[in-house]
Design an enzyme around this catalytic site. Sequence first.
Site, PDB file in Angstrom:
ATOM      1  N   HIS A  35       0.824  -1.213   0.000  1.00  0.00           N
ATOM      2  CA  HIS A  35       0.000   0.000   0.000  1.00  0.00           C
ATOM      3  C   HIS A  35       0.861   1.266   0.000  1.00  0.00           C
ATOM      4  O   HIS A  35       0.373   2.360   0.249  1.00  0.00           O
ATOM      5  CB  HIS A  35      -1.002   0.007   1.168  1.00  0.00           C
ATOM      6  CG  HIS A  35      -2.143  -0.953   0.936  1.00  0.00           C
ATOM      7  ND1 HIS A  35      -3.394  -0.563   0.577  1.00  0.00           N
ATOM      8  CD2 HIS A  35      -2.172  -2.313   0.991  1.00  0.00           C
ATOM      9  CE1 HIS A  35      -4.174  -1.637   0.433  1.00  0.00           C
ATOM     10  NE2 HIS A  35      -3.448  -2.711   0.687  1.00  0.00           N
ATOM     11  N   THR A  36       2.139   1.098  -0.259  1.00  0.00           N
ATOM     12  CA  THR A  36       3.023   2.260  -0.368  1.00  0.00           C
ATOM     13  C   THR A  36       2.975   2.872  -1.770  1.00  0.00           C
ATOM     14  O   THR A  36       3.328   4.036  -1.936  1.00  0.00           O
ATOM     15  CB  THR A  36       4.475   1.830  -0.064  1.00  0.00           C
ATOM     16  OG1 THR A  36       4.730   0.588  -0.726  1.00  0.00           O
ATOM     17  CG2 THR A  36       4.678   1.634   1.436  1.00  0.00           C
ATOM     18  N   SER A  68     -10.891 -16.267 -24.367  1.00  0.00           N
ATOM     19  CA  SER A  68      -9.952 -16.739 -23.358  1.00  0.00           C
ATOM     20  C   SER A  68     -10.319 -18.138 -22.911  1.00  0.00           C
ATOM     21  O   SER A  68     -11.447 -18.590 -23.121  1.00  0.00           O
ATOM     22  CB  SER A  68      -9.950 -15.801 -22.156  1.00  0.00           C
ATOM     23  OG  SER A  68     -10.950 -16.188 -21.252  1.00  0.00           O
ATOM     24  N   GLY A 120      -7.907 -14.092  -8.054  1.00  0.00           N
ATOM     25  CA  GLY A 120      -8.437 -13.832  -6.713  1.00  0.00           C
ATOM     26  C   GLY A 120      -7.459 -14.173  -5.603  1.00  0.00           C
ATOM     27  O   GLY A 120      -7.823 -14.238  -4.434  1.00  0.00           O
ATOM     28  N   ALA A 121      -6.189 -14.379  -5.952  1.00  0.00           N
ATOM     29  CA  ALA A 121      -5.185 -14.761  -4.948  1.00  0.00           C
ATOM     30  C   ALA A 121      -4.263 -13.600  -4.599  1.00  0.00           C
ATOM     31  O   ALA A 121      -3.301 -13.766  -3.856  1.00  0.00           O
ATOM     32  CB  ALA A 121      -4.364 -15.940  -5.462  1.00  0.00           C
ATOM     33  N   SER A 125      -3.427 -11.197 -11.368  1.00  0.00           N
ATOM     34  CA  SER A 125      -3.841 -11.810 -12.632  1.00  0.00           C
ATOM     35  C   SER A 125      -4.377 -10.742 -13.581  1.00  0.00           C
ATOM     36  O   SER A 125      -4.183 -10.828 -14.802  1.00  0.00           O
ATOM     37  CB  SER A 125      -4.893 -12.892 -12.386  1.00  0.00           C
ATOM     38  OG  SER A 125      -5.995 -12.367 -11.698  1.00  0.00           O
ATOM     39  N   ASP A 170       1.497  -3.205  -9.630  1.00  0.00           N
ATOM     40  CA  ASP A 170       1.277  -4.500 -10.273  1.00  0.00           C
ATOM     41  C   ASP A 170       1.641  -4.468 -11.759  1.00  0.00           C
ATOM     42  O   ASP A 170       2.288  -5.385 -12.279  1.00  0.00           O
ATOM     43  CB  ASP A 170      -0.183  -4.931 -10.100  1.00  0.00           C
ATOM     44  CG  ASP A 170      -0.577  -5.000  -8.634  1.00  0.00           C
ATOM     45  OD1 ASP A 170       0.328  -5.069  -7.780  1.00  0.00           O
ATOM     46  OD2 ASP A 170      -1.779  -4.967  -8.343  1.00  0.00           O
TER      47      ASP A 170
HETATM   48  C1  GLA Z   1      -2.971  -4.137  -4.997  1.00  0.00           C
HETATM   49  C2  GLA Z   1      -2.862  -2.910  -5.892  1.00  0.00           C
HETATM   50  C3  GLA Z   1      -1.453  -2.333  -5.868  1.00  0.00           C
HETATM   51  C4  GLA Z   1      -0.955  -2.140  -4.438  1.00  0.00           C
HETATM   52  C5  GLA Z   1      -1.195  -3.395  -3.605  1.00  0.00           C
HETATM   53  C6  GLA Z   1      -0.855  -3.190  -2.161  1.00  0.00           C
HETATM   54  O1  GLA Z   1      -2.194  -5.176  -5.525  1.00  0.00           O
HETATM   55  O2  GLA Z   1      -3.196  -3.231  -7.209  1.00  0.00           O
HETATM   56  O3  GLA Z   1      -1.429  -1.132  -6.580  1.00  0.00           O
HETATM   57  O4  GLA Z   1      -1.541  -1.014  -3.848  1.00  0.00           O
HETATM   58  O5  GLA Z   1      -2.534  -3.834  -3.686  1.00  0.00           O
HETATM   59  O6  GLA Z   1       0.499  -2.998  -1.995  1.00  0.00           O
END
Ligand code: GLA
Length: 380
Positions: A35-36, A68, A120-121, A125, A170
């Site tokens: 969450h940074t 898909s 969902g993990a 994805s 991500d």
């Molecule tokens: C999810 C979000 C990312 C990030 C993380 C927590 O994966 O897509 O942008 O904020 O949570 O680190």
Amino acid sequence: MNVASSAAAAFHSTFGTGPAGLWAAPGRVNLIGEHTDYNDGFVLPFALPQQVVAATAVSDEPGWTVCSDFADEPVTFASPAPGDVEGWAAYAAGVVWALQEAGFTVPPARIALASDVPVGAGVSSSAALESAVLTALADLGGLDLPVAKRPALAQRAENVYVGAPTGIMDQSASIRCEAGKALFLDCRSLEVEQIPFDLAAEGLAILVINSNTPHQHVDGEYGARRRSCEEAARILGVAALRDVGADDLDAALAKLDDEVMRRRVRHIVTENQRVLDTVALLRSGRIREIGPLMTASHASMRDDFEITVDRVDVAVEAALAAGAYGARMTGGGFGGCVLALIDADRAEATTAAVEQAYAERSFTPPTTWSATPGPGARRL
Ligand code: GLA
């Protein structure tokens, strides 16, 4: 059949011809820094070997058709705009939309997707899907789009088209990671450093433990955390919580009245410092020593940011009791996966310990695998 063959086979059976090529993009785990990203801070993900493959060819008809291996029917769209395509295909339509919005001429295309990234993990994805489609379209269209600029476009697809208020980690991981490395990303400057992360050379492994927890209210909780951080930054008079250093933490906390907000801020500020400390240890090859930082990160997510759930806490505790050097939840929270840093020869014993802890509580059994850092998005 592997994922690349599945994507090629799906292309053949849906479109009756072969693709022009196969493009792959991986899921990710985050070693530390949770969450940074949307606080302009630091993250340290690495790419999983699991990936989405997009078998793709330019089409002579206008518009885009995607199929898909996780859906029955192909989805076709022309001139996508936010809200008009839903479900899994929205991630592909969102990428076309974001590219067009940024002024690129996107070639009409047929795309067949296959994936072995668990859904969902909490291992991205959706970012893998966006990144595979974006890489395929950028290559096929000959788009002048440097790799460093791609994650922001895929993130925009997710934020605006799909409507999830996520940060840039991500998509950056899926696009910019390299095999054998962890990606140290400054989410403000978007500068990266590839940090060598050769677990095998040290006889170590990262065990990924999927808690198989159904996600509940995830989007609302994520957005609430984000708003709380942004409000705290506003009160503190900084552009983002990244601007509060570990040394300034006490002074910053003293300016905040709300106890919950204070805890949220403490998580972000200490977590950014833990990323920097982890990177410093890895740069000097001291991998084992990052364990306590991982465990401290978990405690901070559990107690201060309040994004863990029972099943991930139990997995962390069981892994530590089985001798892990460190363990923490990875990803957005409220379920998903735990990472445990272990001696490579302890994978089975650690898995057995977590399975037993789950069985004692009648939880659905966890799924585990050892993760090695794989490559980022590319043409196969
Ligand atoms: C999810 C979000 C990312 C990030 C993380 C927590 O994966 O897509 O942008 O904020 O949570 O680190």
